[in-house]
Design a protein around this motif. Structure first.
Motif, PDB file in Angstrom:
ATOM      1  N   PRO A 219      36.725  38.197  35.713  1.00 16.97           N
ATOM      2  CA  PRO A 219      36.937  37.007  36.558  1.00 16.97           C
ATOM      3  C   PRO A 219      38.296  36.383  36.254  1.00 16.97           C
ATOM      4  CG  PRO A 219      34.748  36.981  35.583  1.00 16.97           C
ATOM      5  CD  PRO A 219      35.471  38.119  34.938  1.00 16.97           C
ATOM      6  N   PRO A 220      39.111  36.095  37.260  1.00 15.71           N
ATOM      7  CA  PRO A 220      40.449  35.527  37.018  1.00 15.71           C
ATOM      8  C   PRO A 220      40.427  34.285  36.139  1.00 15.71           C
ATOM      9  CG  PRO A 220      40.256  36.221  39.298  1.00 15.71           C
ATOM     10  CD  PRO A 220      38.895  36.371  38.696  1.00 15.71           C
ATOM     11  N   GLU A 221      39.389  33.470  36.279  1.00 12.75           N
ATOM     12  CA  GLU A 221      39.308  32.258  35.463  1.00 12.75           C
ATOM     13  C   GLU A 221      39.189  32.608  33.986  1.00 12.75           C
ATOM     14  OE1 GLU A 221      35.892  29.735  36.116  1.00 12.75           O
ATOM     15  OE2 GLU A 221      37.199  27.980  36.142  1.00 12.75           O
ATOM     16  N   ALA A 222      38.405  33.657  33.671  1.00  9.51           N
ATOM     17  CA  ALA A 222      38.286  34.112  32.286  1.00  9.51           C
ATOM     18  C   ALA A 222      39.582  34.747  31.815  1.00  9.51           C
ATOM     19  CB  ALA A 222      37.129  35.105  32.162  1.00  9.51           C
ATOM     20  N   MET A 223      40.233  35.476  32.711  1.00  6.89           N
ATOM     21  CA  MET A 223      41.508  36.104  32.377  1.00  6.89           C
ATOM     22  C   MET A 223      42.538  35.062  31.962  1.00  6.89           C
ATOM     23  SD  MET A 223      43.129  39.079  32.357  1.00  6.89           S
ATOM     24  CE  MET A 223      44.740  39.828  32.594  1.00  6.89           C
ATOM     25  N   ASP A 224      42.521  33.913  32.624  1.00  2.00           N
ATOM     26  CA  ASP A 224      43.476  32.852  32.298  1.00  2.00           C
ATOM     27  C   ASP A 224      43.318  32.371  30.857  1.00  2.00           C
ATOM     28  OD1 ASP A 224      44.377  32.996  34.886  1.00  2.00           O
ATOM     29  OD2 ASP A 224      43.194  31.302  35.610  1.00  2.00           O
TER      30      ASP A 224
END
Length: 557
Positions: free
Chosen positions: A298-303
């Motif tokens: 998930p992009p949010e986790a990647m951030d």
């Protein structure tokens, strides 16, 4: 006399309405004239092949030279960096030496920086050259990472620190994966709709499965939905979204794009059940391999992971192994190549960049694919931002569509030809003959083709535009750990621990992050889109024509 006859034939072709034939005659005449001028230049400055080679090598040399090999005389041939890093084509059969030449050229500037840091640890540390290597066959990726590990072992603290922050790895294995966010639009100029189109176009063209028009449209709209929400590709999310109307309604309230909302609000009326079920089977196939599923973070986790997202040197392995099926490996390679090319026009041109695409035939075989047109546009324009595209291939002349091959040949600055037969014909017009050779032109050509078909490993022809083809022996590239007395297993351990760990994470950690996201969004139904920092967007790219204008605009700036 021949020129007069061609002119008459061209006029006759126009008279009978065959303008296509007239144009071909005109092109052939112009090409022949260019070759005559090139040969005249060779003859005018030298009477023997050796003299022609020496004169050509002198013209190619210059500041920050890159070693391309040695002539039959033993003289070294160096090409100034400005020329050596321009777009190129490396041709030849498997095992002929293409990868070794590539490794030698790519390592030379990096090795020089590490040596300079050994002399002065306080100097400004920068790799000097950017590199993107996409390798769908593993060999070059594997070799390069071992050489980087050997450089790290041989470097001082300043050199090691430079390598650790300058090399990013994109790879997938049972133990570690590089998390990707293909549905996170980080391009300020490309619209979400066009990014969805690029992703869907690659998927449908690389998939071993057939996509009907309805299924292709569903794929495009679903990709667009994921991009609007900043969601990862998830089979569990896809199943519930397709079959749970209440869940779908809740998700759509958070979608800003009216076109996406309208399509899925009328989903039950416009998309047959069998189409969505067939689509879900394809999603399941693409996410069923653990290593691939683990990469859809998930992009949010990647951030929040703090992993390296960008680096001057990026090594990408998309090889078809027990981990990555061929079609999915090609999909990943095409996605990454498209991203690199779309970002290129706005790059900082003060530092040169080489984009290396191994086994390019597979990438170029579909002339109608958008990613192919993007690559060809990049070949024509990216020299303006100091970026060269290097393609390696075998059986290029036969396997690549004629119009694509012609565009590649016209827009590459140098071509290297290793052992091959059909591709050897590219070099024949530029071969310098012996003045007193009395054989017919046909006999000379046949003898040359036989020689190229049996060329020894490391032997190749180097053709730099405006110069004769030089017969060279590629630089020797010793085994990565030979000088240090280190085994290849030890080198891989060093690379994984000191370099790759900065951009990869354990597969188990990735799967845990995905499971947490699916529990929140799919099982509990909290379909809240990820927050994304707002960025001022320039006029959006919404189609291929816009993308071409984008490249052209960047070229003129």
């Amino acid at each position: 006399m021949a020129g007069i006859l061609k002119s008459l034939f061209s006029s006759a072709a126009v008279a009978v309405g065959r303008t296509d034939l007239a144009l071909k005659i005109g092109k052939d005449t112009a090409y022949s004239r260019a070759l005559r001028n090139e040969r005249a230049g060779m003859v005018g400055e030298s009477a023997t092949p050796a003299a022609a080679y020496t004169a050509a090598a002198r013209r190619m040399d210059g500041p920050q030279p890159m070693t391309f090999g040695t002539l039959p005389s033993g003289d070294k041939v160096s090409v100034r960096r400005e020329l050596g890093l321009m777009s190129a084509l490396i041709l030849g059969a498997t095992g002929a030496g293409k990868s070794r030449l590539l490794i030698a050229l790519l390592l030379e500037p990096l090795r020089k920086v590490i040596d300079d840091l050994r002399l002065d640890t306080h100097r400004h540390a920068d790799v000097g050259v950017e590199l993107e290597l996409i390798d769908p066959k593993f060999e070059t990726f594997d070799l390069f990472r071992k050489y980087v590990a050997a450089l790290w072992l041989d470097a001082n603290d300043a050199g090691r620190e430079l390598l650790e922050r300058s090399v990013r790895v994109i790879d997938w294995s049972h133990d570690r994966v590089t998390p990707l966010t293909p549905f996170d639009n980080h391009f300020t100029e490309i619209s979400n709709a066009y990014l969805a189109h690029l992703r869907a176009d690659v998927t449908t063209r690389t998939s071993p499965q057939t996509y009907t028009d309805a299924m292709r449209q569903l794929l495009y709209m679903f990709d667009w939905l994921l991009i609007e929400l900043r969601y990862p590709l998830s089979y569990r999310f896809a199943v519930r979204f397709m079959h749970d109307a209440g869940f779908r309604k809740g998700v759509l309230t958070r979608v800003a794009e009216p076109e996406v909302r309208y399509y899925f609000e009328n989903f039950d009326l416009t998309v047959p059940r069998q189409t969505r079920d067939g689509f879900l089977r394809r999603v399941q196939y693409g996410t069923s391999f653990p290593e691939l599923r683990a990469s859809y973070i998930p992009p949010e986790a990647m951030d929040k992971l703090g992993l390296m997202k960008e680096a001057p040197i990026t090594l990408v392995n998309t090889a078809c192994t027990t981990t990555l099926p061929q079609a999915l490996g090609y999909e990943r390679a095409a996605w990454r190549a498209t991203d690199v090319l779309c970002a290129a026009p706005r790059r900082d041109p003060r530092r040169p960049k080489s984009f290396v695409l191994e086994e390019a035939v597979r990438f170029l075989e579909d002339a109608n694919a958008d990613h192919v047109e993007t690559l060809l546009t990049g070949l024509r324009t990216l020299r303006s931002v100091n970026m060269g595209i290097v393609l390696t291939a075998q059986d290029f002349s036969n396997a690549v569509p004629a119009n694509v091959a012609r565009t590649v040949l016209l827009n590459t600055t140098w071509i290297a030809g290793f052992r091959a037969r059909e591709d050897a014909q590219i070099f024949w017009p530029h071969v310098v003959g012996v003045p007193d050779d009395r054989r017919t032109e046909s006999a000379k050509r046949d003898a040359y083709l036989r020689e190229m078909a049996g060329l020894a490993r490391q032997r190749y022809l180097l053709l730099v535009k405006g110069n004769p083809a030089l017969p060279l022996r590629a630089p020797d590239v010793p085994k990565p750990g030979a000088a240090l007395g280190v085994s290849e297993d030890e080198l891989l351990d060093v690379f994984n621990r000191q370099i790759a760990a900065k951009s990869m994470l354990p597969t188990g950690t990735a799967m845990k992050l995905i499971a947490e996201w699916e529990a929140l969004v799919v099982e509990q139904g909290e379909a809240t889109p990820s927050e994304k920092k707002s960025a001022s967007r320039k006029p959006s790219i919404t189609n291929l024509a816009d993308l071409k204008r984008y490249f052209t605009t960047a070229e003129g700036e």
